[in-house]
Scaffold this motif. Structure first.
Motif, PDB file in Angstrom:
ATOM      1  N   VAL B  76     -14.887   9.038  -1.350  1.00 48.91           N
ATOM      2  CA  VAL B  76     -14.113   8.794  -2.509  1.00 48.91           C
ATOM      3  C   VAL B  76     -13.604  10.286  -2.856  1.00 48.91           C
ATOM      4  O   VAL B  76     -12.373  10.468  -3.313  1.00 48.91           O
ATOM      5  CB  VAL B  76     -15.082   8.366  -3.890  1.00 48.91           C
ATOM      6  CG1 VAL B  76     -14.419   8.725  -5.184  1.00 48.91           C
ATOM      7  CG2 VAL B  76     -15.620   7.129  -3.518  1.00 48.91           C
ATOM      8  N   GLU B  98      -0.442  16.063 -15.001  1.00 44.76           N
ATOM      9  CA  GLU B  98      -0.810  14.622 -15.582  1.00 44.76           C
ATOM     10  C   GLU B  98      -1.031  13.578 -14.501  1.00 44.76           C
ATOM     11  O   GLU B  98      -1.830  12.896 -14.845  1.00 44.76           O
ATOM     12  CB  GLU B  98       0.803  14.287 -16.187  1.00 44.76           C
ATOM     13  CG  GLU B  98       0.740  12.843 -17.096  1.00 44.76           C
ATOM     14  CD  GLU B  98      -0.292  12.942 -18.166  1.00 44.76           C
ATOM     15  OE1 GLU B  98      -0.657  11.888 -18.618  1.00 44.76           O
ATOM     16  OE2 GLU B  98      -0.464  14.170 -18.731  1.00 44.76           O
ATOM     17  N   ARG B 101      -4.867  14.000 -13.677  1.00 38.64           N
ATOM     18  CA  ARG B 101      -5.517  13.220 -14.426  1.00 38.64           C
ATOM     19  C   ARG B 101      -5.718  11.713 -14.235  1.00 38.64           C
ATOM     20  O   ARG B 101      -6.720  11.343 -14.154  1.00 38.64           O
ATOM     21  CB  ARG B 101      -5.283  13.490 -15.982  1.00 38.64           C
ATOM     22  CG  ARG B 101      -5.051  15.082 -16.416  1.00 38.64           C
ATOM     23  CD  ARG B 101      -6.542  15.481 -16.793  1.00 38.64           C
ATOM     24  NE  ARG B 101      -6.919  14.765 -17.948  1.00 38.64           N
ATOM     25  CZ  ARG B 101      -7.834  15.276 -18.638  1.00 38.64           C
ATOM     26  NH1 ARG B 101      -8.384  16.759 -18.739  1.00 38.64           N
ATOM     27  NH2 ARG B 101      -8.305  14.665 -19.627  1.00 38.64           N
ATOM     28  N   GLN B 102      -4.621  11.168 -13.665  1.00 34.87           N
ATOM     29  CA  GLN B 102      -4.550   9.759 -13.831  1.00 34.87           C
ATOM     30  C   GLN B 102      -5.225   9.511 -12.502  1.00 34.87           C
ATOM     31  O   GLN B 102      -6.037   8.388 -12.682  1.00 34.87           O
ATOM     32  CB  GLN B 102      -3.133   9.240 -13.846  1.00 34.87           C
ATOM     33  CG  GLN B 102      -2.471   9.852 -14.933  1.00 34.87           C
ATOM     34  CD  GLN B 102      -2.056   8.622 -15.762  1.00 34.87           C
ATOM     35  OE1 GLN B 102      -2.445   7.577 -15.653  1.00 34.87           O
ATOM     36  NE2 GLN B 102      -1.474   8.925 -16.889  1.00 34.87           N
ATOM     37  N   GLU B 104      -7.561  11.170 -11.067  1.00 33.06           N
ATOM     38  CA  GLU B 104      -9.254  11.412 -11.251  1.00 33.06           C
ATOM     39  C   GLU B 104      -9.748  10.192 -12.133  1.00 33.06           C
ATOM     40  O   GLU B 104     -10.764   9.516 -11.595  1.00 33.06           O
ATOM     41  CB  GLU B 104      -9.462  12.434 -11.923  1.00 33.06           C
ATOM     42  CG  GLU B 104      -9.568  13.909 -11.117  1.00 33.06           C
ATOM     43  CD  GLU B 104      -9.537  15.320 -11.734  1.00 33.06           C
ATOM     44  OE1 GLU B 104      -9.682  15.314 -13.313  1.00 33.06           O
ATOM     45  OE2 GLU B 104      -9.013  16.066 -11.292  1.00 33.06           O
ATOM     46  N   MET B 105      -8.868   9.601 -13.151  1.00 29.27           N
ATOM     47  CA  MET B 105      -9.439   8.711 -13.766  1.00 29.27           C
ATOM     48  C   MET B 105      -9.620   7.362 -12.850  1.00 29.27           C
ATOM     49  O   MET B 105     -10.531   6.578 -13.019  1.00 29.27           O
ATOM     50  CB  MET B 105      -8.666   8.324 -14.910  1.00 29.27           C
ATOM     51  CG  MET B 105      -9.257   7.358 -15.894  1.00 29.27           C
ATOM     52  SD  MET B 105      -8.468   7.884 -17.642  1.00 29.27           S
ATOM     53  CE  MET B 105      -7.161   6.765 -17.550  1.00 29.27           C
ATOM     54  N   GLN B 108     -12.907   7.372 -10.988  1.00 25.90           N
ATOM     55  CA  GLN B 108     -13.876   7.033 -11.882  1.00 25.90           C
ATOM     56  C   GLN B 108     -14.331   5.625 -11.867  1.00 25.90           C
ATOM     57  O   GLN B 108     -15.356   5.233 -12.378  1.00 25.90           O
ATOM     58  CB  GLN B 108     -13.940   7.637 -13.101  1.00 25.90           C
ATOM     59  CG  GLN B 108     -13.584   9.125 -13.523  1.00 25.90           C
ATOM     60  CD  GLN B 108     -14.920   9.905 -12.909  1.00 25.90           C
ATOM     61  OE1 GLN B 108     -16.155   9.472 -13.153  1.00 25.90           O
ATOM     62  NE2 GLN B 108     -14.821  11.026 -12.046  1.00 25.90           N
ATOM     63  N   THR B 109     -13.412   4.676 -11.713  1.00 24.43           N
ATOM     64  CA  THR B 109     -13.487   3.574 -11.674  1.00 24.43           C
ATOM     65  C   THR B 109     -14.680   2.773 -10.548  1.00 24.43           C
ATOM     66  O   THR B 109     -14.702   3.353  -9.433  1.00 24.43           O
ATOM     67  CB  THR B 109     -12.398   2.347 -11.695  1.00 24.43           C
ATOM     68  OG1 THR B 109     -11.913   2.764 -10.605  1.00 24.43           O
ATOM     69  CG2 THR B 109     -11.544   2.903 -12.742  1.00 24.43           C
ATOM     70  N   PRO B 110     -15.330   1.893 -10.807  1.00 19.29           N
ATOM     71  CA  PRO B 110     -16.434   1.429  -9.840  1.00 19.29           C
ATOM     72  C   PRO B 110     -15.684   0.994  -8.508  1.00 19.29           C
ATOM     73  O   PRO B 110     -16.453   1.063  -7.323  1.00 19.29           O
ATOM     74  CB  PRO B 110     -16.900  -0.105 -10.524  1.00 19.29           C
ATOM     75  CG  PRO B 110     -16.703   0.192 -12.065  1.00 19.29           C
ATOM     76  CD  PRO B 110     -15.392   0.929 -11.919  1.00 19.29           C
TER      77      PRO B 110
END
Lengths: 316, 316
Positions: B76, B98, B101-102, B104-105, B108-110
């Motif tokens: 990951v 920007e 950040r997106q 990285e988010m 973070q999802t399963p």
């Protein structure tokens, strides 16, 4: 005991057995109890020998006990529909098709399944009445625990969106009406409102899991299961969640002292191996061993469930 | 036998044991063999009693056999870095933060975990030399199989993006230079190129899994495992993939005929229960039972692995 009790552990260790037995124990003690199952194979239906569905249904023949079975595939579908509707209300008709495609694509990703389940857990925790005790037969996994760190991300995102929104309203008004009037911030932006709502949902989840939930891990007496349990404890602890107990399941029964032969030898050697694993669990984990449950000759259901419930040293 | 062989099944059924045993069998038969493990608990290291990592490493003492262990968390992270770099090269510096950040988010999802693993499977299948046989100790799950339907989605997306891109280049050129010159389509759009590349990757995965891969499911003789096996077969079949065999693991050994007592009784009853499950596997599944492996008194490793390899009726 906390209102919410999660039984975690990898597939096959016996989560459904142990969580059903604990639910039964709570119900027998007079607590209005709900068992929430997420097993797509409907194993809770097997244990209680009756079908369940998406909404809580009383277990026949057992007072104070209800069960609901969340089907992850149905949840992904429901989540997809809801998200489409929520966004569909908020954007121009011309964008709806484009957005539908994007949302459908997002729901094809592997995480959609876990994310939808996690959302459903939160729904149940948000509206727990009339139950005194709610027992989940799966605890959040590494994947869903990551969602608990979303609030910080979303906070940053909401702030940056607000900032950009302000800039563009600013520019728009300057262009349209010049600089002579006081400018009014556009209020109630639907996208920002939705992000804000998601952020609050995950904040609620984090707080509730940290303050009103107990986690018990089900473990089998083998190296692999023990290692996975260690990882699960680390994962939970990364998010400020601690494990209250280890329920050891699938222990091999001992033969009588005077037995001999191939079978007795196998059982004695197997029991000796498992004894080493049990010692490891007792000695190297902070969480106490709260059950040592022997393998039965058949799947645990019916009156066997009361037997297992009696072996669980978990408060009601 | 196909060049790629996947051993699937839920955690704890014994995928690592069976896939390691099959890898050993192929190596003993003279095939240059690679076992790809994805177990975060490094159980392959246990089986062969030596550490492995991210790149193929020969197993000491066994000719023709190598092992690599993919750590999903590392994947990951690696995927995150690569995606950031790939997009960072393609957008203006002002947008990089920007986009970071997106991305990285998104990680973070399963699903990030499964998606990164699946990408790595594809890498290995794309560049299989010098191995004659590559054995994966996990087959794609429901979650990752969904990724196989992405090509169709991405195709639509690429087409719509191309259309919009063309429109905006059109408008831009009209505005800038009027309508008097022939307009040149902007070529080599980096975002479109990346989408196109992803689409081709998943198309390759689909074709390779359908035409050059064999799937064997590892199953334990209990109701839950059998039900999960049925679901896995349905999931694979939804994507045009079929299961070549069922390896039944963790069968209880029988006592001698003349044994009696609590231990012998337990074993006989347990064997009788498992016999029903085995009959079900033989009679109600299209895929043949290719192994019936008894539980050992300890974890399978060392010389025990050769024993298990001999019990596997899977071609090399």
């Amino acid at each position: 005991m906390d209102r919410f009790v999660f039984f975690g552990g990898k597939g096959g260790v016996g989560k459904t057995t142990v969580s059903s037995a604990y639910g039964l124990k709570c119900a027998r003690a007079g607590l209005e109890t709900l068992v929430v199952s997420t097993d797509p194979a409907h194993s809770t239906a097997d244990v209680f020998d009756q079908p369940f569905d998406d909404s809580p249904k009383p277990v026949e023949g057992i007072d104070n006990l209800s069960v609901m079975e969340i089907d992850p595939d149905d949840e992904v579908e429901r989540h997809l529909m809801e998200t489409k509707r929520a966004l569909g209300d908020q954007v121009s008709p011309a964008m709806v098709n484009e957005i539908d495609r994007q949302i459908e694509m997002a729901h094809q990703t592997p995480g959609a399944y876990e994310a939808a389940l996690f959302d459903r857990f939160i729904d149940v925790m948000r509206d727990p009445d009339p139950y005194d005790r709610i027992v989940f037969d799966t605890s959040p996994t590494g994947g869903t625990l990551r969602l608990l760190s979303l609030p910080e991300f979303l906070q940053g995102w909401v702030e940056r969106l607000l900032h950009k929104r302000k800039e563009s309203v600013d520019l728009f008004e300057r262009a349209a009406i010049g600089n002579q009037e006081p400018r009014r911030m556009m209020e109630g932006d639907p996208i920002i409102a939705r992000l804000q709502e998601r952020k609050e949902t995950f904040e609620f989840a984090k707080e509730t899991l940290q303050n009103e939930a107990t986690f018990v891990l089900v473990v089998n007496p083998d190296e692999l299961s023990i290692r996975e349990t260690r990882r699960a404890i680390d994962g939970l602890s990364d998010h400020g969640l601690s494990v209250a107990g280890l329920a050891v399941n699938k222990l091999t029964p001992e033969p009588d002292d005077d037995e001999s032969g191939r079978g007795a030898r196998f059982l004695r050697e197997r029991v000796a191996t498992e004894r080493e694993r049990l010692d490891e669990l007792h000695e190297t984990f902070d969480a106490p061993v709260v059950a040592e449950i022997e393998t039965r000759v058949r799947e645990v259901k019916g009156s066997l469930l009361d037997e297992v419930a009696a072996e669980l040293d978990v408060d009601v």
